[in-house]
Design a protein around this motif. Structure first.
Motif, PDB file in Angstrom:
ATOM      1  N   LEU A 252       0.849  -1.187   0.000  1.00  0.00           N
ATOM      2  CA  LEU A 252       0.000   0.000   0.000  1.00  0.00           C
ATOM      3  C   LEU A 252       0.883   1.235   0.000  1.00  0.00           C
ATOM      4  N   ALA A 253       0.588   2.171  -0.896  1.00  0.00           N
ATOM      5  CA  ALA A 253       1.315   3.444  -0.913  1.00  0.00           C
ATOM      6  C   ALA A 253       0.307   4.541  -1.236  1.00  0.00           C
ATOM      7  N   ILE A 254      -0.734   4.594  -0.410  1.00  0.00           N
ATOM      8  CA  ILE A 254      -1.831   5.538  -0.680  1.00  0.00           C
ATOM      9  C   ILE A 254      -1.845   6.659   0.362  1.00  0.00           C
ATOM     10  N   GLY A 255      -0.672   6.997   0.852  1.00  0.00           N
ATOM     11  CA  GLY A 255      -0.540   8.135   1.762  1.00  0.00           C
ATOM     12  C   GLY A 255      -0.527   7.729   3.227  1.00  0.00           C
ATOM     13  N   HIS A 256      -0.186   8.703   4.055  1.00  0.00           N
ATOM     14  CA  HIS A 256      -0.136   8.507   5.504  1.00  0.00           C
ATOM     15  C   HIS A 256      -0.952   9.607   6.171  1.00  0.00           C
ATOM     16  N   THR A 257      -1.403   9.331   7.370  1.00  0.00           N
ATOM     17  CA  THR A 257      -2.110  10.352   8.142  1.00  0.00           C
ATOM     18  C   THR A 257      -1.355  10.593   9.446  1.00  0.00           C
ATOM     19  N   PRO A 258      -0.803  11.791   9.614  1.00  0.00           N
ATOM     20  CA  PRO A 258      -0.087  12.066  10.864  1.00  0.00           C
ATOM     21  C   PRO A 258      -1.066  12.179  12.032  1.00  0.00           C
ATOM     22  N   ALA A 259      -0.636  11.743  13.213  1.00  0.00           N
ATOM     23  CA  ALA A 259      -1.510  11.786  14.399  1.00  0.00           C
ATOM     24  C   ALA A 259      -1.425  13.165  15.038  1.00  0.00           C
ATOM     25  N   THR A 260      -2.128  14.122  14.443  1.00  0.00           N
ATOM     26  CA  THR A 260      -2.057  15.510  14.924  1.00  0.00           C
ATOM     27  C   THR A 260      -3.441  16.096  15.217  1.00  0.00           C
ATOM     28  N   LYS A 261      -4.444  15.226  15.239  1.00  0.00           N
ATOM     29  CA  LYS A 261      -5.803  15.727  15.479  1.00  0.00           C
ATOM     30  C   LYS A 261      -5.896  16.464  16.819  1.00  0.00           C
ATOM     31  N   PHE A 262      -5.184  15.936  17.799  1.00  0.00           N
ATOM     32  CA  PHE A 262      -5.248  16.529  19.146  1.00  0.00           C
ATOM     33  C   PHE A 262      -4.557  17.896  19.205  1.00  0.00           C
ATOM     34  N   LEU A 263      -3.873  18.281  18.117  1.00  0.00           N
ATOM     35  CA  LEU A 263      -3.180  19.581  18.098  1.00  0.00           C
ATOM     36  C   LEU A 263      -4.037  20.678  17.475  1.00  0.00           C
ATOM     37  N   GLN A 264      -5.185  20.278  16.948  1.00  0.00           N
ATOM     38  CA  GLN A 264      -6.034  21.274  16.292  1.00  0.00           C
ATOM     39  C   GLN A 264      -6.435  22.376  17.271  1.00  0.00           C
ATOM     40  N   GLY A 265      -6.275  23.597  16.827  1.00  0.00           N
ATOM     41  CA  GLY A 265      -6.704  24.724  17.665  1.00  0.00           C
ATOM     42  C   GLY A 265      -5.694  25.172  18.699  1.00  0.00           C
ATOM     43  N   CYS A 266      -4.505  24.507  18.746  1.00  0.00           N
ATOM     44  CA  CYS A 266      -3.528  24.889  19.784  1.00  0.00           C
ATOM     45  C   CYS A 266      -2.526  25.918  19.273  1.00  0.00           C
ATOM     46  N   GLY A 267      -2.628  26.283  17.995  1.00  0.00           N
ATOM     47  CA  GLY A 267      -1.760  27.331  17.460  1.00  0.00           C
ATOM     48  C   GLY A 267      -0.451  26.829  16.871  1.00  0.00           C
ATOM     49  N   LEU A 268      -0.216  25.521  16.919  1.00  0.00           N
ATOM     50  CA  LEU A 268       1.031  24.973  16.358  1.00  0.00           C
ATOM     51  C   LEU A 268       0.880  24.863  14.833  1.00  0.00           C
ATOM     52  N   ASP A 269       1.887  25.324  14.095  1.00  0.00           N
ATOM     53  CA  ASP A 269       1.794  25.290  12.625  1.00  0.00           C
ATOM     54  C   ASP A 269       1.932  23.862  12.088  1.00  0.00           C
ATOM     55  N   LEU A 270       0.957  23.478  11.274  1.00  0.00           N
ATOM     56  CA  LEU A 270       0.993  22.184  10.583  1.00  0.00           C
ATOM     57  C   LEU A 270       1.070  22.474   9.090  1.00  0.00           C
ATOM     58  N   ASP A 271       1.595  21.529   8.302  1.00  0.00           N
ATOM     59  CA  ASP A 271       1.613  21.757   6.852  1.00  0.00           C
ATOM     60  C   ASP A 271       0.284  21.277   6.238  1.00  0.00           C
ATOM     61  N   ASP A 272       0.191  21.355   4.908  1.00  0.00           N
ATOM     62  CA  ASP A 272      -1.077  21.012   4.256  1.00  0.00           C
ATOM     63  C   ASP A 272      -1.491  19.567   4.505  1.00  0.00           C
ATOM     64  N   GLY A 273      -0.490  18.692   4.706  1.00  0.00           N
ATOM     65  CA  GLY A 273      -0.808  17.282   4.951  1.00  0.00           C
ATOM     66  C   GLY A 273      -1.100  16.995   6.415  1.00  0.00           C
ATOM     67  N   GLY A 274      -1.037  18.027   7.263  1.00  0.00           N
ATOM     68  CA  GLY A 274      -1.319  17.829   8.689  1.00  0.00           C
ATOM     69  C   GLY A 274      -0.091  17.481   9.511  1.00  0.00           C
TER      70      GLY A 274
END
Ligand code: NAP
Length: 329
Positions: A252-274
């Motif tokens: 499988l090479a259909i992308g990855h999902t970084p575990a950053t959901k818990f960072l939403q709204g905390c002001g830390l910069d994420l890139d377009d892929g999260g």
């Protein structure tokens, strides 16, 4: 109110444990939050992606290879030897706009908690995206020839001189196909459109390789085989027609999902892929002073246990220096 920790490390994969090892040996008395299994928005599992891996043959220092879960136990044991404190809680929200930082957590029983910290290392990893088929998951877990990492598994004897299938049309799929072509008899890249997403140079490498062939406008609807993959079921996206295709491996090479959901709204910069943005490489600094990141959560390119461990070391050294600069020792 809870004690203010010098350093909290979030995540228990190679990056988190290595950061803990270095931080503990530097007398930072780190607290590592290893996560709760199957908590939404949190981590893969305590131990990260390697807990879902069988043989790891490319981690230096294990000449005979090692099972992924065994390796993560070894990482943990080494960090505990220097008195890393560990709690099995998931971080569900971060407050990085105040100091000390506040991390809101939840345990396996759903009980809420809070940790406060002068510095934080985010090492929560990323998960490979899967098709979500029962057959795919079963064969991936049993080491039955389905994998989401060709660099990790592609050289295993079970794939040698076999026809293998790579699904995806991005840079990862191209990289995996080129790598697999060294061992497999033939590599078939299955893509759902008639145009690849990958960069031109990576495409050319694959399209010019006589051992690689692209199967266009096709998706996979089933993985065949009981103990080991024997083939995949293709579906033509235009006609809807299905056909079975014999092969000895699926990557499988259909992308990855970084575990950053818990960072939403905390002001830390994420890139377009999260992914967490590193602001001053090679240091592991993020957009918020005192918050560091390491491993796959901040790396869409290499994604290896050994690179994650290296980043964990870097983040701990960066945190140590930063804390010393704040006179927090
Ligand atoms: P990606 O660029 O997001 O590509 C994922 C591919 O999988 C796409 O072709 C997509 O199809 C396909 N796909 C997604 N979901 C699917 C599904 N459910 N069924 C079938 N196909 C599906 O991911 P990536 O290749 O892992 O790359 C991620 C980032 O890392 C990119 O920025 C890439 O440039 C970088 N990277 C760089 C290198 C390098 O420079 N050496 C190596 C690896 C990765 P569509 O095209 O139709 O959307």
């Amino acid at each position: 109110m809870s004690k203010v920790q010098k350093l909290v490390i979030i995540g228990s994969g190679p990056a988190g444990w290595t950061a803990a090892l270095y931080a503990a040996r530097a007398n930072l008395d780190p607290l590592l939050l290893e996560g709760v299994p199957q908590q939404t928005g949190g981590y893969v599992l305590p131990g990260g992606q390697l807990m879902l891996t069988t043989d790891v043959e490319n981690y230096p220092g294990y000449p005979e290879g090692v099972l992924g879960p065994q390796m993560m136990q070894d990482f943990k044991k080494q960090a505990l030897r220097f008195d890393t404190r560990v709690e099995d809680r998931d971080v569900v929200e971060c407050e990085f706009q105040q100091r000390p930082f506040v991390l809101k957590t939840v345990n396996a029983g759903g009980e809420k908690g809070t940790s406060r910290a002068h510095a934080v290392i985010v090492a929560t990893g990323a998960t490979a995206n899967w098709l979500g088929l029962e057959s795919e998951q079963r064969l991936a877990r049993s080491g039955g020839g389905v994998s989401a990492c060709a660099v990790c598994d592609g050289a295993l004897p079970i794939f040698r001189d076999k026809r293998v299938v790579v699904i995806g049309g991005g840079d990862s799929a191209m990289e995996e196909a080129s790598y697999l072509a060294k061992f497999a008899s033939k590599v078939f890249i299955v893509h759902r459109r008639d145009e690849l997403r990958a960069s031109k140079i990576m495409q050319e490498r694959v399209l010019g390789n006589p051992k690689c062939e692209v199967i266009w406008n096709t998706v996979i609807t089933d993985v065949l085989g009981n103990d080991h993959i024997t083939g995949v079921r293709f579906q033509d996206v235009n006609s809807g027609q299905e056909r079975d295709f014999a092969c000895g491996g699926l990557f499988l090479a259909i992308g990855h999902t970084p575990a950053t959901k818990f960072l939403q709204g905390c002001g830390l910069d994420l890139d377009d892929g999260g992914y967490v943005k590193l602001t001053a490489p090679p240091q592991m600094f993020t957009s918020i002073e005192g918050v560091f990141a390491a491993g796959d959560v901040a790396d869409a390119v290499y994604r290896q246990a050994v690179t994650a461990a290296g980043m964990g070391c870097q983040a701990a050294l960066d945190a140590e220096r930063w804390l010393a600069g704040q006179s927090i020792e």
